[in-house]
Design an enzyme around this catalytic site. Structure first.
Site, mmCIF file in Angstrom:
data_model
loop_
_atom_site.group_PDB
_atom_site.id
_atom_site.type_symbol
_atom_site.label_atom_id
_atom_site.label_comp_id
_atom_site.label_asym_id
_atom_site.label_seq_id
_atom_site.Cartn_x
_atom_site.Cartn_y
_atom_site.Cartn_z
ATOM 1 N N TYR A 1 61.718 -44.921 93.144
ATOM 2 C CA TYR A 1 62.237 -44.177 92.303
ATOM 3 C C TYR A 1 61.302 -42.896 91.579
ATOM 4 O O TYR A 1 62.245 -41.910 91.725
ATOM 5 C CB TYR A 1 63.549 -44.842 92.094
ATOM 6 C CG TYR A 1 64.583 -45.173 93.069
ATOM 7 C CD1 TYR A 1 63.844 -45.964 93.740
ATOM 8 C CD2 TYR A 1 65.792 -44.743 93.238
ATOM 9 C CE1 TYR A 1 64.958 -46.304 94.785
ATOM 10 C CE2 TYR A 1 67.348 -44.346 93.793
ATOM 11 C CZ TYR A 1 67.064 -45.442 95.242
ATOM 12 O OH TYR A 1 67.519 -45.892 96.431
ATOM 13 N N LYS B 1 57.436 -58.577 96.530
ATOM 14 C CA LYS B 1 56.813 -58.736 97.897
ATOM 15 C C LYS B 1 55.357 -58.702 97.323
ATOM 16 O O LYS B 1 54.520 -58.116 97.647
ATOM 17 C CB LYS B 1 56.499 -56.478 98.364
ATOM 18 C CG LYS B 1 56.596 -56.809 99.614
ATOM 19 C CD LYS B 1 56.739 -57.596 100.831
ATOM 20 C CE LYS B 1 56.115 -57.350 102.147
ATOM 21 N NZ LYS B 1 56.782 -58.071 102.980
ATOM 22 N N ASP C 1 61.560 -59.199 102.502
ATOM 23 C CA ASP C 1 62.264 -59.487 103.685
ATOM 24 C C ASP C 1 62.849 -61.254 104.500
ATOM 25 O O ASP C 1 63.784 -60.765 104.549
ATOM 26 C CB ASP C 1 60.958 -59.287 104.742
ATOM 27 C CG ASP C 1 59.524 -60.765 104.273
ATOM 28 O OD1 ASP C 1 59.539 -60.719 103.279
ATOM 29 O OD2 ASP C 1 58.433 -60.792 105.075
HETATM 30 C C1 IPM Z 1 73.105 -46.123 95.344
HETATM 31 C C2 IPM Z 1 72.660 -44.760 95.681
HETATM 32 C C3 IPM Z 1 72.105 -44.492 94.821
HETATM 33 C C4 IPM Z 1 70.363 -44.724 94.893
HETATM 34 C C5 IPM Z 1 71.472 -42.691 95.702
HETATM 35 C C6 IPM Z 1 72.958 -41.918 96.263
HETATM 36 C C7 IPM Z 1 70.647 -42.047 94.918
HETATM 37 O O1 IPM Z 1 72.004 -45.223 97.065
HETATM 38 O O2 IPM Z 1 73.508 -46.612 93.609
HETATM 39 O O3 IPM Z 1 72.552 -47.121 95.851
HETATM 40 O O4 IPM Z 1 69.706 -44.944 95.922
HETATM 41 O O5 IPM Z 1 70.363 -45.822 93.928
#
Ligand code: IPM
Ligand code: MG
Length: 356
Positions: A135, A190, A222
């Site tokens: 992320y 994983k 998985d």
């Molecule tokens: C969550 C949502 C967010 C994420 C998005 C909106 C960025 O899906 O809080 O799970 O991916 O973390």
């Protein structure tokens, strides 16, 4: 106690209004201050996480968050998209520990798409690392492919990475949460394919030495996805990275039949936190007064428990939610024959009434 109220977009303002109503009848002195975030932040100040909103969130003892995202913001460049508000808040406030419980309320036993015997009594807790992994890993972007069969073409790329300290701190949160529950922890990774998650497994195994009373198992993601629908009650606490946790927590939420019931907490190292329903902004039903406010109300309860040290008030709210469910009140998402369909406001008012 200062609480930042960030309603956001879509159904956010409607559901947060119900949670605020509940907070206001508890007999506590809360200072509530609202600010726009997400698409609403962009509309008001040209940015999904306006500076004043971030400053308010930083200054507050806790943040109550609705949801972000709406169709009209879908084509903005990535940096201005509503999702950047929640990602920015997580990163800037250091909210690395995301707690997502999946509980099946006995009153809603028929709401799940799974057989009642598979899910009845379900009570699991997913702990998702929230500020690392693919992320946030750098570098990322679109570049000219440097090698391989597609050399010279454009390619998109992201970076998956976890530092040792990042893994250790989320592992501690998870082991400690397991200690307060059934003392079983499943670490999801994983490790059979990814270096990052072999490292994750090694570090979690090492942290386990400090928690000999907790039974630790490792599971590939998985397989975890499969076990979550095959025999979800076998789990107690799951801990995993940001990406896998995003996916598995949505999956786990649907075991309960309705994502509209599930709260979440995102905590920093000092238990300051941001609290939000596990569901999104549902722009398709925004403004219709039919959204389920219970996940947000239950998020306010989590806020009282984890950040504001008011466990007895959290208990009161959770009991009030049970009461309205037992009275047969249901928003559309959890409605079934023989129950009473109510709107967002009515549901909020019923919880307030049940609080006495
Ligand atoms: C969550 C949502 C967010 C994420 C998005 C909106 C960025 O899906 O809080 O799970 O991916 O973390
Ligand atoms: Mg998600």
């Amino acid at each position: 106690m200062k609480i930042a109220i960030l309603p956001g977009d879509g159904i956010g303002p409607e559901i947060v209004a119900q949670a605020v109503k509940v907070l206001n009848v508890l007999g506590e002195k809360f200072e509530l201050e609202s600010a726009p975030v997400g698409g609403a932040g962009y509309a008001a100040h040209g940015h999904p996480l306006p500076e004043a909103t971030l400053a308010l969130a930083k200054a507050a003892d806790a943040v109550l968050f609705g949801a972000v995202g709406d169709y009209q913001y879908d084509n903005l460049e990535r940096a201005l998209r509503p999702e950047q508000a929640i990602l920015g808040l997580r990163k800037q406030l250091g909210l690395f520990a995301n707690l997502r419980p999946a509980i099946l309320y006995p009153q809603l036993a028929n709401a799940s798409t799974l057989k009642p015997e598979v899910v009845s009594g379900l009570d699991i807790l997913i702990i998702r690392e929230l500020t690392g992994d693919i992320y946030f890993g750098q570098p990322r972007g679109v570049r000219e492919c440097p090698d391989g069969a597609f050399k010279g073409q454009r390619e998109g790329f992201d970076t998956m990475r976890y530092a040792e300290g990042e893994i250790r701190r989320i592992a501690h949160v998870a082991f400690q949460a397991a200690q307060k529950r059934d003392k079983r922890l499943t670490s999801v990774d994983k490790a059979n394919v990814l270096e990052t998650f072999q490292f994750w497994r090694d570090i979690v195994t090492d942290v386990h030495k400090e928690y000999p009373d907790v039974a630790l198992e490792h599971m590939y993601v998985d397989n975890a996805a499969m076990q979550l629908v095959r025999a979800p009650k076998k789990f107690d606490v799951l801990v995993t990275g940001n990406m896998f946790g995003d996916i598995l927590s949505d999956q786990a939420s649907m075991l309960t039949g309705s994502i509209g019931m599930l709260p979440s907490a995102s905590l920093d190292a000092n238990n300051k936190g941001l609290y939000e329903p596990s569901h999104g902004s549902a722009p398709d039903i925004a403004g219709k007064g039919i959204a389920n406010p219970l996940a947000t109300i239950l998020s306010a309860a989590m806020m009282l428990r984890f950040s504001l040290n008011k466990a007895e008030q959290a208990d009161r709210i959770e009991a009030a939610v049970q009461t309205v469910l037992s009275q047969g009140l249901r928003t559309g998402d959890i409605y079934e024959a023989g129950t009473t369909k109510v709107g967002t406001e009515e549901m909020g008012n019923a919880v307030v009434k049940a609080l006495g």
